[in-house]
Design a protein around this motif. Structure first.
Motif, PDB file in Angstrom:
ATOM      1  N   SER A  65      35.467  34.793  49.426  1.00 45.65           N
ATOM      2  CA  SER A  65      35.443  33.350  49.300  1.00 45.65           C
ATOM      3  C   SER A  65      36.515  32.769  50.197  1.00 45.65           C
ATOM      4  O   SER A  65      37.385  33.468  50.680  1.00 45.65           O
ATOM      5  CB  SER A  65      35.672  32.939  47.836  1.00 45.65           C
ATOM      6  OG  SER A  65      36.854  33.531  47.330  1.00 45.65           O
ATOM      7  N   ARG A 122      39.762  31.065  51.589  1.00 43.77           N
ATOM      8  CA  ARG A 122      41.154  31.074  51.136  1.00 43.77           C
ATOM      9  C   ARG A 122      42.023  30.544  52.272  1.00 43.77           C
ATOM     10  O   ARG A 122      41.621  30.592  53.446  1.00 43.77           O
ATOM     11  CB  ARG A 122      41.585  32.474  50.709  1.00 43.77           C
ATOM     12  CG  ARG A 122      41.630  33.504  51.845  1.00 43.77           C
ATOM     13  CD  ARG A 122      41.610  34.894  51.277  1.00 43.77           C
ATOM     14  NE  ARG A 122      40.293  35.166  50.724  1.00 43.77           N
ATOM     15  CZ  ARG A 122      40.038  36.104  49.813  1.00 43.77           C
ATOM     16  NH1 ARG A 122      41.013  36.839  49.346  1.00 43.77           N
ATOM     17  NH2 ARG A 122      38.828  36.306  49.364  1.00 43.77           N
ATOM     18  N   GLU A 147      45.558  30.909  41.808  1.00 45.75           N
ATOM     19  CA  GLU A 147      44.282  30.765  42.515  1.00 45.75           C
ATOM     20  C   GLU A 147      43.900  32.045  43.243  1.00 45.75           C
ATOM     21  O   GLU A 147      42.745  32.496  43.170  1.00 45.75           O
ATOM     22  CB  GLU A 147      44.388  29.604  43.505  1.00 45.75           C
ATOM     23  CG  GLU A 147      43.147  29.369  44.347  1.00 45.75           C
ATOM     24  CD  GLU A 147      43.355  28.239  45.336  1.00 45.75           C
ATOM     25  OE1 GLU A 147      43.105  28.461  46.537  1.00 45.75           O
ATOM     26  OE2 GLU A 147      43.781  27.134  44.910  1.00 45.75           O
ATOM     27  N   GLU A 148      44.858  32.642  43.931  1.00 46.15           N
ATOM     28  CA  GLU A 148      44.575  33.853  44.695  1.00 46.15           C
ATOM     29  C   GLU A 148      44.286  35.043  43.777  1.00 46.15           C
ATOM     30  O   GLU A 148      43.401  35.855  44.068  1.00 46.15           O
ATOM     31  CB  GLU A 148      45.741  34.168  45.633  1.00 46.15           C
ATOM     32  CG  GLU A 148      45.879  33.189  46.778  1.00 46.15           C
ATOM     33  CD  GLU A 148      44.639  33.191  47.660  1.00 46.15           C
ATOM     34  OE1 GLU A 148      44.419  34.183  48.384  1.00 46.15           O
ATOM     35  OE2 GLU A 148      43.881  32.208  47.621  1.00 46.15           O
ATOM     36  N   ARG A 194      40.886  34.579  42.311  1.00 46.43           N
ATOM     37  CA  ARG A 194      39.885  34.828  43.345  1.00 46.43           C
ATOM     38  C   ARG A 194      39.595  36.329  43.464  1.00 46.43           C
ATOM     39  O   ARG A 194      38.438  36.741  43.524  1.00 46.43           O
ATOM     40  CB  ARG A 194      40.383  34.288  44.684  1.00 46.43           C
ATOM     41  CG  ARG A 194      39.323  34.265  45.783  1.00 46.43           C
ATOM     42  CD  ARG A 194      39.956  34.043  47.143  1.00 46.43           C
ATOM     43  NE  ARG A 194      40.931  32.966  47.170  1.00 46.43           N
ATOM     44  CZ  ARG A 194      40.627  31.685  47.357  1.00 46.43           C
ATOM     45  NH1 ARG A 194      39.382  31.326  47.518  1.00 46.43           N
ATOM     46  NH2 ARG A 194      41.588  30.779  47.388  1.00 46.43           N
ATOM     47  N   TYR A 195      40.674  37.118  43.478  1.00 46.64           N
ATOM     48  CA  TYR A 195      40.457  38.564  43.615  1.00 46.64           C
ATOM     49  C   TYR A 195      39.824  39.149  42.362  1.00 46.64           C
ATOM     50  O   TYR A 195      38.946  40.018  42.448  1.00 46.64           O
ATOM     51  CB  TYR A 195      41.761  39.287  43.941  1.00 46.64           C
ATOM     52  CG  TYR A 195      41.502  40.634  44.572  1.00 46.64           C
ATOM     53  CD1 TYR A 195      40.945  40.711  45.836  1.00 46.64           C
ATOM     54  CD2 TYR A 195      41.780  41.820  43.905  1.00 46.64           C
ATOM     55  CE1 TYR A 195      40.666  41.935  46.428  1.00 46.64           C
ATOM     56  CE2 TYR A 195      41.509  43.049  44.486  1.00 46.64           C
ATOM     57  CZ  TYR A 195      40.952  43.097  45.748  1.00 46.64           C
ATOM     58  OH  TYR A 195      40.662  44.304  46.328  1.00 46.64           O
ATOM     59  N   GLU A 199      36.189  38.667  42.550  1.00 53.16           N
ATOM     60  CA  GLU A 199      35.531  39.621  43.432  1.00 53.16           C
ATOM     61  C   GLU A 199      35.289  40.939  42.699  1.00 53.16           C
ATOM     62  O   GLU A 199      34.226  41.561  42.837  1.00 53.16           O
ATOM     63  CB  GLU A 199      36.371  39.837  44.690  1.00 53.16           C
ATOM     64  CG  GLU A 199      36.520  38.589  45.558  1.00 53.16           C
ATOM     65  CD  GLU A 199      37.038  38.916  46.955  1.00 53.16           C
ATOM     66  OE1 GLU A 199      36.894  40.075  47.383  1.00 53.16           O
ATOM     67  OE2 GLU A 199      37.564  38.006  47.603  1.00 53.16           O
TER      68      GLU A 199
END
Length: 311
Positions: free
Chosen positions: A7, A9, A30-31, A34-35, A38
C-alpha cells in the motif's frame, strides 16, 4: 506477476520529516498497522488453501524474513492454525564440501544447500506427516548431531524461509500448486524534493544489516561492507531472477525507520577510516542519514519487524 500486498506509504524525505515532527506516534502506528495488514492478507490466502499448507518465503538479506515468518505464524495462530517455521539455512552442506574457485565457502549459492536431503525431508513430511529437520551449526561449519522432530496435522502450516525459497530447485521439491510463494523485500526508496534518491532499497537494507551485525555478530562496519559485496552478488545471481515467481510480494519498508536508525548508523559509519576502500560510501550514507530527523529506538514497538535489527 503475483498479487502485490503493498500500500502507499510516505517515501519523500520532506514528508517523512514533516510527519515525524507533527506526530511521530501517529506515523509509527500507521506504518505498523500497514505491515500487520499485509501479514493478515497473506494469512487469509494461506487459510483458504486445503490440506497441509506449505509457504515458501524468500527475500534478500535484511529484508525481515525471519520476523515476517514469525509474524505470519502468529497471525495464523489467531485463526486457529498451528504454524511451524523451517529455515533453509539448516540444510547447508558441511563447510568443506561447497567452496568456490578460490577455496572459500559460498553461502550465497543455492548449491551450498543439501538439495537431495531437503527433497527427501519434505517428501517424507508430506507423505507421512512427520520428519526430522537438520540443524546447521555455524560455529563449527557443519551439521549438528541433534535434529528437530516435526509432526504436522491436517490444516497445519509449514513456513519455509530463506534466500533460495523461490529457486526452482527448491519449489520443484513440492507438489505442483501446493506451496504459496512469498517474496519480502524493502521495496521502497526514499526521495528528496527533486526526485533524487536519498536512500536506495539496498542502502536501507545495508543500514539494517550493519546495525544487526554490530549487535548480534560483533561485526565491524568494514566487515559488513566486505560481506555485503558477496551478498549483492548472490542476490543478483540466485534470488532476483526468481522473484517474479512469487504469488504475493510484501514490502517490509517502514517509513519511519531511517529516523530510528539515523543516530546509531551514523555513529557506526564514522568509525570507517579514511584509508578504507569503503570510506567514500560511508560518508555518502552519513550525509544522507543526517537529513532525517532522529527518533529514539525506544519509540519502536516491541512487536515491530524493525526490532529484528535493534539491540
Amino acid at each position: 506477476m503475483g498479487d502485490e500486498a503493498m500500500s502507499e506509504r510516505p517515501d519523500r524525505l520532506a514528508e517523512i520529516n514533516r510527519r515525524v515532527t507533527a506526530d511521530a506516534p501517529a506515523l509509527i502506528r500507521e506504518e505498523e498497522r500497514r505491515y500487520a495488514a499485509e501479514i493478515e492478507h497473506v494469512a487469509g490466502r494461506i487459510e483458504a488453501r486445503r490440506g497441509t499448507k506449505i509457504v515458501l518465503l524468500a527475500g534478500p538479506s535484511a529484508s525481515g524474513k525471519t520476523t515476517t515468518a514469525f509474524m505470519l505464524a502468529e497471525a495464523l495462530a489467531t485463526r486457529g492454525h498451528t504454524a511451524y517455521t523451517v529455515s533453509l539455512d539448516d540444510f547447508f552442506r558441511p563447510q568443506n564440501s561447497c567452496v568456490d574457485e578460490e577455496g572459500e565457502r559460498d553461502f550465497e549459492s543455492v548449491n551450498a544447500l543439501d538439495l537431495p536431503l531437503l527433497r527427501q525431508t519434505f517428501a517424507q513430511l508430506l507423505e507421512t506427516g512427520s520428519c526430522e529437520i537438520p540443524h546447521f551449526d555455524f560455529t563449527t561449519g557443519g551439521r549438528a548431531a541433534e535434529t528437530r522432530h516435526l509432526r504436522v496435522e491436517e490444516g497445519d502450516v509449514i513456513i519455509v524461509e530463506g534466500i533460495h525459497a523461490l529457486n526452482p530447485l527448491i519449489t520443484d521439491s513440492f507438489p505442483a500448486g501446493n506451496p504459496l510463494k512469498l517474496y519480502v523485500n524493502v521495496s521502497s526508496r526514499v526521495y528528496d524534493a527533486a526526485g533524487d534518491v536519498v536512500l536506495s532499497k539496498r542502502d536501507l537494507r545495508f543500514v539494517r544489516r550493519m546495525i544487526r551485525d554490530y549487535h548480534y555478530r560483533s561485526s565491524t562496519v568494514d566487515n559488513t561492507f566486505l560481506l555485503w559485496d558477496g551478498v549483492m552478488h548472490g542476490e543478483d545471481a540466485y534470488l532476483f531472477p526468481f522473484r517474479h515467481r512469487a504469488d504475493i510480494r510484501i514490502n517490509s519498508f517502514h517509513a519511519y525507520e531511517p529516523c530510528v536508525f539515523r543516530d546509531e548508523a551514523v555513529s557506526l559509519l564514522e568509525d570507517v577510516d579514511g584509508d578504507s576502500v569503503y570510506y567514500s560510501k560511508a560518508r555518502d550514507l552519513i550525509r544522507n542519514l543526517r537529513r532525517f530527523i532522529s527518533l529514539g529506538a525506544n519509540r519502536v514497538p516491541e512487536f515491530s519487524l524493525l526490532r529484528e535489527f535493534l539491540s
